[in-house]
Design an enzyme around this catalytic site. Structure first.
Site, short mmCIF file in Angstrom:
data_model
loop_
_atom_site.label_atom_id
_atom_site.label_comp_id
_atom_site.label_asym_id
_atom_site.label_seq_id
_atom_site.Cartn_x
_atom_site.Cartn_y
_atom_site.Cartn_z
N THR A 130 0.54 -1.12 -8.46
CA THR A 130 -0.66 -0.39 -8.03
C THR A 130 -1.13 0.57 -9.11
O THR A 130 -2.33 0.63 -9.42
CB THR A 130 -0.38 0.36 -6.71
OG1 THR A 130 -0.11 -0.58 -5.68
CG2 THR A 130 -1.58 1.21 -6.31
N ASN A 148 0.39 -13.69 -3.19
CA ASN A 148 1.56 -13.15 -2.52
C ASN A 148 1.76 -13.70 -1.11
O ASN A 148 2.88 -13.73 -0.60
CB ASN A 148 1.47 -11.62 -2.45
CG ASN A 148 0.18 -11.14 -1.81
OD1 ASN A 148 -0.91 -11.51 -2.24
ND2 ASN A 148 0.28 -10.30 -0.80
N SER A 155 5.46 -5.53 -11.13
CA SER A 155 6.22 -4.61 -10.28
C SER A 155 7.68 -5.04 -10.24
O SER A 155 7.99 -6.18 -9.92
CB SER A 155 5.64 -4.61 -8.86
OG SER A 155 6.28 -3.65 -8.06
N THR A 166 7.64 12.08 -17.60
CA THR A 166 8.96 11.69 -18.11
C THR A 166 9.35 10.33 -17.55
O THR A 166 9.21 10.07 -16.36
CB THR A 166 10.02 12.74 -17.71
OG1 THR A 166 9.62 14.01 -18.22
CG2 THR A 166 11.38 12.37 -18.25
N CYS A 193 1.77 -5.05 3.04
CA CYS A 193 0.84 -3.92 3.14
C CYS A 193 -0.05 -4.02 4.38
O CYS A 193 -0.53 -3.01 4.88
CB CYS A 193 -0.04 -3.85 1.89
SG CYS A 193 0.90 -3.65 0.37
#
Length: 524
Positions: free
Chosen positions: A71, A159, A207, A245, A334
């Site tokens: 995303t 997907n 991902s 980071t 989702c």
């Protein structure tokens, strides 16, 4: 043992990835931006993982950025492309008028296009590229509209259906177009060769958690020379392209997965995966006569099956599989909570009964033969259980007055306290018989009064319950939804001692259903 067949939603973390993450937290915990030895070791880990990613993705040039997931990668790519076109427009250069995305694209893409188009004030027209019944893009339509496109977004593999896009055909259709090209590579990672540089793909997000790495780590490929605008500004990490980071544990775990792709032992080859898929297909056909597969297997990933059964809803199938400890889904994770017909299958033009009843089975490339054997056995058992149960019951009526159900629901600890304070509590399992036949009674705690009344049979049981309004009733089901309906109905009819288990048996602590555990022995 759970048989997890929802790998397109997420995967467990590979053993060696988990070990690598723990080692990074314990030993290579330094900040890669630090110049002392601990920081330099951390930097070396980041760069070795990036080098592995270049090998796996066949991307010797361009940028490969570590970020939180697909995303964020999609947002960054869309922002980069649209900021490029806005700067050209502001400089007085001609600007294309269209933003195109596949009609079966993940919502993360279409929503990102709408968001950044509005926020940047571009006012471009967002259009969906039609797909055929096979789920592939209409290349003639794309070829016609490509000259006016600023950005084209397509997936490498879908997907929900597993349909593999014709990326070479799309590349040809975009020849001569000013459009930048984003390819969602999430489902392709480790399963398909993408040839990113050869095909001229400008952006490709990935991902980690779709391929045995933890959640929270991903990659974004940016072609050399493609426009780029950082989504996150700050400390200038990732060469100034993605501040923040670095997620060292996630990067280490992803590196272990990427290394496993080349070891020849961890993951199955394509031919083996296709054989596994065919065995699952046969089990589904045996279990559910009339089952229809919603995408051509020859065009799909070898790890994905999407099917519908005439006369049986997706919810009934998912509940039945779940009772057998087989985890499947109705499509994209989702959108699972919305319980709506699949947008992907609707875009393919499939009939309403198929779009509303579709179920997806997906497994990862680390699956082995024993796993597939057990999956097939349980699938066939689910079919037998459903046939014994007869036709699917009609959906139960829901409360229509908008009254909140929350007061009737109790968490496990509160429910156990209730059972201790009110002797004679009757627990009522409102799951359908086909679910409980798959071993569902093993989910219930010991030492209780138990009654099975499927929600479809609730009206017949009401008179006896209403005649004994002082008898406490606790309703349970898989997710808590049906149980809440039953408890709420009893409350509305005047039975004040009706409750349901919040979250359902799926969230019931497993330690409370062991063979030697009884309600009166569970600690407060």
């Amino acid at each position: 043992m759970d048989i997890y067949l929802d790998a397109n939603a997420t995967t467990p973390v590979l053993d060696q990835a988990r070990a690598a993450a723990l080692a990074a937290m314990a030993d290579e915990f330094g900040n890669p931006s630090s110049t002392h030895s601990t920081g330099l070791r951390a930097r070396a880990l980041v760069e070795s993982t990036r080098a592995l990613a270049r090998q796996v993705l066949d991307a010797p040039t361009g940028q490969l950025l570590f970020l939180s997931g697909a995303t964020e990668g999609i947002q960054t790519a869309v922002l980069s492309a649209l900021a490029h076109w806005r700067s050209r427009r502001d400089a007085g250069a001609p600007t294309p008028t269209l933003l195109l995305h596949g009609a079966t694209e993940h919502k993360a893409v279409s929503q990102a296009l709408a968001h950044w188009n509005s926020l940047l004030g571009l006012g471009l027209q967002v259009q969906a590229i039609p797909v055929g019944p096979d789920g592939r893009h209409d290349l003639d339509w794309l070829r016609t509209h490509a000259p006016d496109a600023a950005l084209v977004c397509t997936m490498a593999a879908n997907n929900e259906t597993g349909v593999i896009s014709d990326l070479d055909g799309i590349a040809t259709a975009l020849a001569g177009s000013p459009a930048l090209w984003l390819v969602d590579g999430v489902q392709a990672l480790g399963k398909l060769p993408l040839d990113l540089a050869r095909r001229g793909i400008d952006y490709a997000p990935f991902s980690g958690h779709k391929l045995y790495a933890p959640k929270g780590i991903g990659l974004l490929y940016v072609r050399e020379g493609a426009p780029f605008t950082p989504l996150l500004a700050g400390g200038g990490q990732e060469g100034g392209q993605r501040s923040g980071t670095e997620n060292m544990a996630g990067i280490a775990a992803l590196g272990a997965v990427l290394a496993a792709l080349g070891d020849g032992r961890t993951f199955r080859d394509s031919a083996t995966l296709q054989a596994y898929r065919e065995r699952l297909s046969e089990a589904l056909r045996d279990a559910f006569p009339g089952a229809t597969f919603n995408a051509p297997p020859a065009l799909c990933l070898p790890t994905t099956l999407n099917f519908s059964v005439p006369g049986v809803s997706a919810k009934t199938l998912i509940d039945l599989f779940d009772a057998a400890q087989v985890r499947v889904s109705g499509g994209s994770a989702c959108g699972a909570a919305k319980a709506l017909p699949s947008d992907v299958l609707e875009a393919m033009g499939l009939p309403a009964w198929r779009t509303a009843s579709a179920v997806r089975l997906s497994f990862g490339p680390a699956a082995d033969e024993a796993f597939i054997d057990e999956a097939c056995r349980r699938i066939r058992a689910c079919g037998a259980s459903l046939r014994l149960g007869g036709p699917e019951p009609a959906p139960a009526a829901r409360a229509d007055d908008g009254e909140a159900m929350l007061p009737t629901t109790l968490a496990p600890a509160a429910l156990l306290a209730l059972c201790r304070s009110r002797p004679g509590v009757t627990w009522v399992d409102v799951r359908e018989a086909c679910e409980t036949r798959m071993g569902g009674s093993a989910d219930l705690p010991r030492g209780l009064r138990y009654q099975a009344v499927p929600l479809s049979a609730l009206p017949a049981a009401l008179p006896a319950w209403l005649a004994a309004p002082d008898t406490p009733l606790v309703f349970v089901c898989r997710s808590g939804s049906r149980a809440a309906q039953a408890a709420h109905t009893l409350r509305r009819l005047g039975h004040a001692q009706a409750w349901s288990l919040a979250g359902g048996l799926a969230l019931w602590p497993r330690t409370l259903v062991s063979a030697d555990t009884a309600i009166d022995k569970v600690p407060s």
